[in-house]
Design a protein around this motif. Structure first.
Motif, PDB file in Angstrom:
ATOM      1  N   GLU A 104      45.466  28.814  45.065  1.00 49.34           N
ATOM      2  CA  GLU A 104      44.174  28.844  45.566  1.00 49.34           C
ATOM      3  C   GLU A 104      43.724  30.426  45.329  1.00 49.34           C
ATOM      4  OE1 GLU A 104      42.023  26.502  46.579  1.00 49.34           O
ATOM      5  OE2 GLU A 104      43.331  24.709  46.274  1.00 49.34           O
ATOM      6  N   PRO A 105      42.397  30.765  45.218  1.00 49.04           N
ATOM      7  CA  PRO A 105      42.200  31.991  44.919  1.00 49.04           C
ATOM      8  C   PRO A 105      42.362  32.817  46.233  1.00 49.04           C
ATOM      9  CG  PRO A 105      40.042  30.626  44.177  1.00 49.04           C
ATOM     10  CD  PRO A 105      41.333  29.708  44.785  1.00 49.04           C
ATOM     11  N   ALA A 106      42.061  32.522  47.500  1.00 48.64           N
ATOM     12  CA  ALA A 106      42.574  33.330  48.681  1.00 48.64           C
ATOM     13  C   ALA A 106      43.869  33.123  49.219  1.00 48.64           C
ATOM     14  CB  ALA A 106      41.483  32.737  49.691  1.00 48.64           C
ATOM     15  N   GLN A 107      44.748  34.259  48.806  1.00 51.08           N
ATOM     16  CA  GLN A 107      46.272  34.288  49.064  1.00 51.08           C
ATOM     17  C   GLN A 107      46.003  35.337  49.750  1.00 51.08           C
ATOM     18  OE1 GLN A 107      48.464  31.962  48.278  1.00 51.08           O
ATOM     19  NE2 GLN A 107      46.623  31.105  47.198  1.00 51.08           N
ATOM     20  N   THR A 108      46.993  35.632  50.962  1.00 48.30           N
ATOM     21  CA  THR A 108      47.321  36.629  51.855  1.00 48.30           C
ATOM     22  C   THR A 108      48.693  37.068  51.808  1.00 48.30           C
ATOM     23  OG1 THR A 108      47.735  35.019  53.614  1.00 48.30           O
ATOM     24  CG2 THR A 108      45.541  35.831  53.415  1.00 48.30           C
ATOM     25  N   LEU A 109      48.806  38.486  51.950  1.00 49.18           N
ATOM     26  CA  LEU A 109      50.036  39.184  51.997  1.00 49.18           C
ATOM     27  C   LEU A 109      50.047  39.738  53.483  1.00 49.18           C
ATOM     28  CD1 LEU A 109      52.959  40.594  51.366  1.00 49.18           C
ATOM     29  CD2 LEU A 109      51.253  42.047  50.117  1.00 49.18           C
ATOM     30  N   ARG A 110      51.073  39.618  54.118  1.00 50.13           N
ATOM     31  CA  ARG A 110      51.306  40.361  55.428  1.00 50.13           C
ATOM     32  C   ARG A 110      52.115  41.313  55.307  1.00 50.13           C
ATOM     33  NH1 ARG A 110      53.049  37.494  60.418  1.00 50.13           N
ATOM     34  NH2 ARG A 110      53.722  39.199  61.650  1.00 50.13           N
ATOM     35  N   ALA A 111      52.109  42.711  55.270  1.00 50.24           N
ATOM     36  CA  ALA A 111      53.297  43.428  55.113  1.00 50.24           C
ATOM     37  C   ALA A 111      53.859  43.787  56.580  1.00 50.24           C
ATOM     38  CB  ALA A 111      52.604  44.812  54.640  1.00 50.24           C
ATOM     39  N   LEU A 112      55.248  43.345  56.618  1.00 52.78           N
ATOM     40  CA  LEU A 112      55.965  43.460  57.858  1.00 52.78           C
ATOM     41  C   LEU A 112      56.415  45.073  58.087  1.00 52.78           C
ATOM     42  CD1 LEU A 112      57.504  39.915  57.849  1.00 52.78           C
ATOM     43  CD2 LEU A 112      55.305  40.677  59.059  1.00 52.78           C
ATOM     44  N   THR A 113      57.054  45.219  56.927  1.00 52.51           N
ATOM     45  CA  THR A 113      57.486  46.831  56.667  1.00 52.51           C
ATOM     46  C   THR A 113      57.194  47.105  55.222  1.00 52.51           C
ATOM     47  OG1 THR A 113      59.767  46.243  55.754  1.00 52.51           O
ATOM     48  CG2 THR A 113      59.407  46.227  58.225  1.00 52.51           C
ATOM     49  N   ALA A 114      57.474  48.429  54.597  1.00 53.01           N
ATOM     50  CA  ALA A 114      57.189  48.637  53.446  1.00 53.01           C
ATOM     51  C   ALA A 114      57.829  47.912  52.384  1.00 53.01           C
ATOM     52  CB  ALA A 114      57.647  50.293  53.277  1.00 53.01           C
ATOM     53  N   GLY A 115      59.020  47.124  52.731  1.00 56.78           N
ATOM     54  CA  GLY A 115      59.500  46.154  51.663  1.00 56.78           C
ATOM     55  C   GLY A 115      59.799  44.985  51.967  1.00 56.78           C
ATOM     56  N   VAL A 116      59.085  44.505  53.112  1.00 58.06           N
ATOM     57  CA  VAL A 116      59.220  43.066  53.606  1.00 58.06           C
ATOM     58  C   VAL A 116      57.791  42.666  53.878  1.00 58.06           C
ATOM     59  CG1 VAL A 116      60.155  41.725  55.285  1.00 58.06           C
ATOM     60  CG2 VAL A 116      61.532  43.519  54.760  1.00 58.06           C
ATOM     61  N   GLY A 117      57.466  41.330  53.267  1.00 58.07           N
ATOM     62  CA  GLY A 117      56.191  41.043  53.359  1.00 58.07           C
ATOM     63  C   GLY A 117      56.153  39.594  53.547  1.00 58.07           C
ATOM     64  N   GLU A 118      54.953  38.833  54.242  1.00 57.36           N
ATOM     65  CA  GLU A 118      54.964  37.400  54.216  1.00 57.36           C
ATOM     66  C   GLU A 118      53.555  36.947  53.591  1.00 57.36           C
ATOM     67  OE1 GLU A 118      55.157  34.964  58.136  1.00 57.36           O
ATOM     68  OE2 GLU A 118      53.148  35.701  57.973  1.00 57.36           O
ATOM     69  N   PHE A 119      53.792  35.899  52.580  1.00 57.30           N
ATOM     70  CA  PHE A 119      52.821  35.475  51.803  1.00 57.30           C
ATOM     71  C   PHE A 119      52.372  34.119  52.060  1.00 57.30           C
ATOM     72  CE2 PHE A 119      54.792  38.679  49.261  1.00 57.30           C
ATOM     73  CZ  PHE A 119      53.688  39.327  48.410  1.00 57.30           C
ATOM     74  N   SER A 120      51.303  33.863  52.321  1.00 55.87           N
ATOM     75  CA  SER A 120      50.654  32.604  52.311  1.00 55.87           C
ATOM     76  C   SER A 120      50.403  31.969  51.183  1.00 55.87           C
ATOM     77  CB  SER A 120      49.553  32.548  53.156  1.00 55.87           C
ATOM     78  OG  SER A 120      48.996  31.400  53.405  1.00 55.87           O
ATOM     79  N   VAL A 121      51.031  30.789  50.820  1.00 57.96           N
ATOM     80  CA  VAL A 121      51.018  30.377  49.357  1.00 57.96           C
ATOM     81  C   VAL A 121      49.915  28.835  49.603  1.00 57.96           C
ATOM     82  CG1 VAL A 121      51.987  28.753  47.406  1.00 57.96           C
ATOM     83  CG2 VAL A 121      53.020  30.785  48.670  1.00 57.96           C
ATOM     84  N   SER A 122      48.936  28.743  48.991  1.00 57.34           N
ATOM     85  CA  SER A 122      48.098  27.275  49.088  1.00 57.34           C
ATOM     86  C   SER A 122      47.740  26.934  47.742  1.00 57.34           C
ATOM     87  CB  SER A 122      46.854  27.894  49.842  1.00 57.34           C
ATOM     88  OG  SER A 122      45.940  26.886  49.700  1.00 57.34           O
ATOM     89  N   ALA A 123      48.179  25.925  47.372  1.00 60.42           N
ATOM     90  CA  ALA A 123      47.932  25.357  45.942  1.00 60.42           C
ATOM     91  C   ALA A 123      47.503  23.864  46.048  1.00 60.42           C
ATOM     92  CB  ALA A 123      49.474  25.338  45.235  1.00 60.42           C
ATOM     93  N   ALA A 124      46.704  23.601  44.855  1.00 64.17           N
ATOM     94  CA  ALA A 124      45.911  22.224  44.968  1.00 64.17           C
ATOM     95  C   ALA A 124      46.565  21.619  43.455  1.00 64.17           C
ATOM     96  CB  ALA A 124      44.461  22.304  44.791  1.00 64.17           C
ATOM     97  N   GLU A 125      46.774  20.332  43.472  1.00 64.48           N
ATOM     98  CA  GLU A 125      47.437  19.657  42.349  1.00 64.48           C
ATOM     99  C   GLU A 125      46.301  19.813  41.102  1.00 64.48           C
ATOM    100  OE1 GLU A 125      49.664  15.508  40.983  1.00 64.48           O
ATOM    101  OE2 GLU A 125      48.393  15.813  43.057  1.00 64.48           O
ATOM    102  N   GLU A 126      46.965  20.067  39.862  1.00 63.33           N
ATOM    103  CA  GLU A 126      46.138  20.190  38.635  1.00 63.33           C
ATOM    104  C   GLU A 126      46.062  18.654  38.033  1.00 63.33           C
ATOM    105  OE1 GLU A 126      44.332  21.884  35.251  1.00 63.33           O
ATOM    106  OE2 GLU A 126      44.425  22.591  37.178  1.00 63.33           O
ATOM    107  N   VAL A 127      44.838  18.396  37.860  1.00 62.41           N
ATOM    108  CA  VAL A 127      44.981  16.809  37.245  1.00 62.41           C
ATOM    109  C   VAL A 127      44.620  16.774  35.780  1.00 62.41           C
ATOM    110  CG1 VAL A 127      43.964  14.649  37.558  1.00 62.41           C
ATOM    111  CG2 VAL A 127      44.583  15.977  39.371  1.00 62.41           C
TER     112      VAL A 127
END
Length: 185
Positions: free
Chosen positions: A162-185
């Protein structure tokens, strides 16, 4: 055809959300009746989960994959449907994956599955499922690598990120990504 596999493991404290979408068109008549038409030939699945990247190399890899390559078709493992190998599988020899169970999991004949190293998610191998038994996955071709017992095997769905992905930087080298994907048909 899948361009790459997103094998970064989910943060299980957040869970993994699997959705199903049936698209229909509704046409209303002047009499008040309606006609429903399927817009998809079958149900489409979606996957939403978070990935915790614990070092700058993982952060860079996920940024590249999720943002630069989001237009590509991604093989996303169905993490809740994993099955562990019950015995070692040898490179070039084995066409059968002995697993704990295939029951109530989305392994599908003709679809792909992915073996993921339990110690390193960047080490994986994609395989095509030829047939299924209750505790065996038969492959179209032999595996390329040696896989020890307890390696996890996951069904794969081909997706578009999905086009709207987010990265939440917890520190300079650690991050949390939100992955959202829809099936390709």
């Amino acid at each position: 055809m899948v361009d790459f596999y997103l094998t970064a493991r989910p943060d299980w404290s957040e869970g993994v959300e699997i959705s199903r979408t049936w698209r229909t068109s509704i046409q209303a008549a002047v009499t008040g009746s309606e006609k429903r038409s399927a817009l998809y030939g079958r149900v489409r699945r979606g996957v939403v989960y978070k990935v915790l990247a614990l070092n700058s190399a993982e952060v860079a890899y996920l940024k590249r994959r999720l943002w630069r390559d989001m237009h590509l078709v991604v093989g996303v493992p169905l993490w809740p449907d994993g099955a562990a190998l019950t015995d070692q599988v040898d490179a070039g020899l084995d066409l059968i994956l002995p697993v704990t169970s295939t029951a109530d999991r989305e392994f599908t004949i003709g679809a792909e599955a992915v073996l993921v190293d339990p110690r390193d998610a960047s080490h994986y191998e994609a395989v095509v499922i030829d047939d299924l038994d209750a505790d065996k996955i038969y492959l179209a071709d032999a595996v390329d690598g040696d896989w020890p017992a307890h390696t996890m095997v996951y069904p794969v769905i081909p997706c578009r990120i999905e086009p709207a992905q987010t990265l939440r930087a917890l520190t300079a080298g650690v991050g949390e990504f939100s992955v959202s994907a829809a099936e390709e048909v």
